[in-house]
Design an enzyme around this catalytic site. Structure first.
Site, PDB file in Angstrom:
ATOM      1  N   HIS A 376     -54.589   3.320  66.314  1.00 55.29           N
ATOM      2  CA  HIS A 376     -54.643   4.513  65.467  1.00 55.29           C
ATOM      3  C   HIS A 376     -55.853   4.535  64.531  1.00 55.29           C
ATOM      4  CE1 HIS A 376     -52.413   1.600  62.995  1.00 55.29           C
ATOM      5  NE2 HIS A 376     -52.834   2.266  61.926  1.00 55.29           N
ATOM      6  N   ASP A 377     -56.314   3.388  64.076  1.00 53.65           N
ATOM      7  CA  ASP A 377     -57.436   3.355  63.127  1.00 53.65           C
ATOM      8  C   ASP A 377     -58.722   2.819  63.738  1.00 53.65           C
ATOM      9  OD1 ASP A 377     -56.493   4.537  60.818  1.00 53.65           O
ATOM     10  OD2 ASP A 377     -55.641   2.684  60.017  1.00 53.65           O
ATOM     11  N   LYS A 380     -62.290   3.515  62.446  1.00 52.96           N
ATOM     12  CA  LYS A 380     -62.840   2.918  61.226  1.00 52.96           C
ATOM     13  C   LYS A 380     -64.051   2.046  61.499  1.00 52.96           C
ATOM     14  CE  LYS A 380     -58.668   2.934  58.335  1.00 52.96           C
ATOM     15  NZ  LYS A 380     -57.667   2.117  57.613  1.00 52.96           N
ATOM     16  N   HIS A 405     -63.046   9.052  60.420  1.00 53.81           N
ATOM     17  CA  HIS A 405     -62.587   7.968  61.308  1.00 53.81           C
ATOM     18  C   HIS A 405     -61.575   8.462  62.339  1.00 53.81           C
ATOM     19  CE1 HIS A 405     -58.877   7.602  58.853  1.00 53.81           C
ATOM     20  NE2 HIS A 405     -58.383   6.940  59.879  1.00 53.81           N
ATOM     21  N   HIS A 431     -53.046  11.115  63.711  1.00 45.71           N
ATOM     22  CA  HIS A 431     -52.120  10.410  62.832  1.00 45.71           C
ATOM     23  C   HIS A 431     -52.353  10.734  61.346  1.00 45.71           C
ATOM     24  CE1 HIS A 431     -55.495   7.626  62.318  1.00 45.71           C
ATOM     25  NE2 HIS A 431     -54.815   6.981  61.356  1.00 45.71           N
ATOM     26  N   HIS A 432     -53.394  11.521  61.047  1.00 44.99           N
ATOM     27  CA  HIS A 432     -53.584  11.996  59.666  1.00 44.99           C
ATOM     28  C   HIS A 432     -53.351  13.504  59.541  1.00 44.99           C
ATOM     29  CE1 HIS A 432     -54.719   8.368  57.592  1.00 44.99           C
ATOM     30  NE2 HIS A 432     -55.628   8.065  58.532  1.00 44.99           N
ATOM     31  N   ASP A 460     -47.146   4.258  60.175  1.00 49.75           N
ATOM     32  CA  ASP A 460     -48.343   3.728  59.517  1.00 49.75           C
ATOM     33  C   ASP A 460     -48.202   3.796  57.991  1.00 49.75           C
ATOM     34  OD1 ASP A 460     -50.974   2.821  59.109  1.00 49.75           O
ATOM     35  OD2 ASP A 460     -51.733   4.875  59.094  1.00 49.75           O
TER      36      ASP A 460
END
Length: 516
Positions: A376-377, A380, A405, A431-432, A460
């Site tokens: 998910h990240d 970054k 990101h 996811h954001h 998360d």
């Protein structure tokens, strides 16, 4: 009719086999409108045996009665039909009824006639699906015995061929069940189920595999694993040492591994399967008697299919396990670059799987989310260290950069056609997003946000709030739940929030299992 004409004893009664009776009688239909024919036939065949089995004669005195007998019995080996009974072609009509109406291709049909001119032999043989045509004056005692041997032998061989055909159909069906089992544990259970089906058994069985190639089952460490067990063998499901299985089975396994072949004993079978890559597996099945020749043929065919499938599953599991490890390692690398713990991605993965299952997604869908959520990240990696590692609050420009990101991760992973990476791209990019549409990068809302994105977002945030970060300390569970409930319908899917609350004990256990 004169007995001497019907059964002239020209060469004496032929000697019949005196073998021990090994099965039910051969069932033979005698259809004739003359009672003497039935009486004499019974007398002549009284001591007849073929393959150690007697003959059971079933009498019919008309074509109509013969058709009724055939309709009610599907195990008639032979039908002796008089051509002329209640009508001139009664026997011919019965023959046609057996083949065409009953679709019976197994019963051997022999026509007998005392009036050859009534139904000429050449025409009858050409027109009707029969196996022999006899003038009653031909059937001496010896020739009737000869006819019985030849006809029953033909019926027996046809039945054996049909049994082989049906057995091969079972092997194909059993193999299909095993091929579609998908997971190694399900595969092992399917092997046991289908082997017992092939043998017609409901007995104890044990299926084991070597943990390392080429003889691991009989080396000094005795390392092996039980893949599946049934019946009395179920108690061995958790055994992890070769020495802890019963001595009889252990000796059979050792012999099979030494000789590199399957073994057949009086009341059990040891199957040995190996592959080109060197993996070996062993199967023990308890039987009530030594398997027949057909059983052995079917088991060997099936064993070949099992070995190939097992090898393919091992290779697939190895690829999947490598893929899982790479996903976790990539996720952990990103988290460590963010000065966060790698355990976070494992917790998010497990919590996401739990939420997916409780939401009603299939196990396959939930497993896919579990495998993809650690990514998910991943975006970054494109964020500068000065922003990513800043301990305090980001200013407006920094926050704008930080938000990129999500799209970076979606772009990186979206180039792949692999299921995990494609879903990872969706999760990274969504996811954001927020349930009320105020999230980023695309301002999606409600069900327009992919369920995997909604699930991972909640998992998360829940785990991040409960973990120490460079910019904050871990929150108490009560405070986390208060915030998440406040954000239901705003940040988070309210249905998922309720699922999280309802399953908080299980989720807490996940956090305890994978601590920072």
């Amino acid at each position: 009719m004169n007995d001497e004409l019907l059964f002239a004893d020209d060469d004496g009664v032929g000697k019949v086999s005196q073998n021990r009776e090994t099965g039910s009688p051969w069932r033979v239909l005698v259809a004739d409108d003359e009672p003497d024919v039935h009486r004499i036939t019974r007398m002549v065949l009284n001591g007849f045996r073929f393959d150690g089995r007697k003959v059971e004669l079933i009498s019919a005195y008309s074509g109509e009665e013969a058709c009724e007998v055939m309709a009610k019995n599907d195990d008639i080996a032979m039908a002796l039909l008089d051509v002329v009974m209640e009508e001139d072609h009664a026997g011919l009509n019965v023959a046609r009824y057996i083949r065409e109406e009953l679709n019976n291709r197994y019963t051997r049909i022999v026509l007998r006639t005392g009036q050859p001119g009534q139904a000429p032999e050449q025409e009858v043989i050409r027109t009707f699906d029969i196996n022999d045509y006899k003038d009653k004056t031909e059937l001496t005692t010896t020739k009737l015995n000869t006819l019985m041997f030849a006809t029953l032998r033909s019926y027996r061989d046809i039945c054996i061929l049909d049994e082989h055909r049906r057995g091969l159909e079972k092997v194909i069906q059993a193999s299909a069940q095993v091929f579609s089992s998908g997971e190694l544990s399900k595969f092992a259970s399917a092997v046991l189920e289908q082997v017992t089906n092939l043998l017609g058994l409901e007995q104890s069985a044990l299926y084991c595999s070597s943990s390392t190639p080429s003889g691991a089952l009989i080396d000094d460490s005795r390392r092996f694993r039980v893949l599946a067990a049934t019946g009395d063998m179920q108690q061995l499901s958790e055994v992890d040492s070769f020495d802890n299985i019963p001595e009889l089975i252990r000796q059979g396994f050792e012999q099979a591994m030494t000789e590199k072949r399957s073994l057949y004993f009086e009341d059990y079978y040891i199957g040995y399967f190996s592959s080109d890559r060197g993996s070996e597996s062993l199967l023990y099945v308890a039987c009530q008697g030594r398997p027949s020749h057909l059983d052995k043929q079917l088991l060997e065919i099936y064993a070949t299919n099992v070995a190939i499938t097992y090898e393919n599953l091992l290779m697939r599991d190895e690829i999947l396990e490598t893929q899982r490890e790479l996903v976790y390692m990539l996720g952990e690398a990103v988290e460590k670059r963010s000065k966060e713990t790698g355990a976070h991605v494992k917790r998010v993965a497990k919590i996401s799987e739990l939420l997916a299952l409780r939401y009603g997604l299939s196990p396959d869908e939930a497993s896919l989310i579990k495998l993809a959520s650690p990514l998910h990240d991943v975006g970054k990696i494109g964020i500068p260290d000065s922003i990513l590692h800043k301990p305090g609050k980001h200013d407006a420009d920094e926050w704008t950069v930080m938000q990129t990101h999500a799209q970076i991760g979606a772009d990186i992973l979206g180039k792949s056609d692999r299921r995990i990476l494609k879903l990872g791209a969706i999760i990274a990019g969504q996811h954001h997003e927020r349930w009320d549409g105020s999230g980023y990068p695309n301002g999606l809302s409600g069900d327009d946000i992919h369920i995997a994105g909604r699930i991972t977002a909640l998992a998360d945030v829940f785990d991040a709030l409960g973990s120490d970060r460079c910019y904050k300390n871990a929150w108490p569970l009560e405070d986390i739940l208060d915030l998440i409930q406040q954000e239901a319908g705003k940040h988070f899917d309210p249905a998922l929030v309720q699922i999280l609350i309802d399953n908080i004990d299980d989720i807490t256990r996940i956090r305890q299992t994978y601590p920072d």
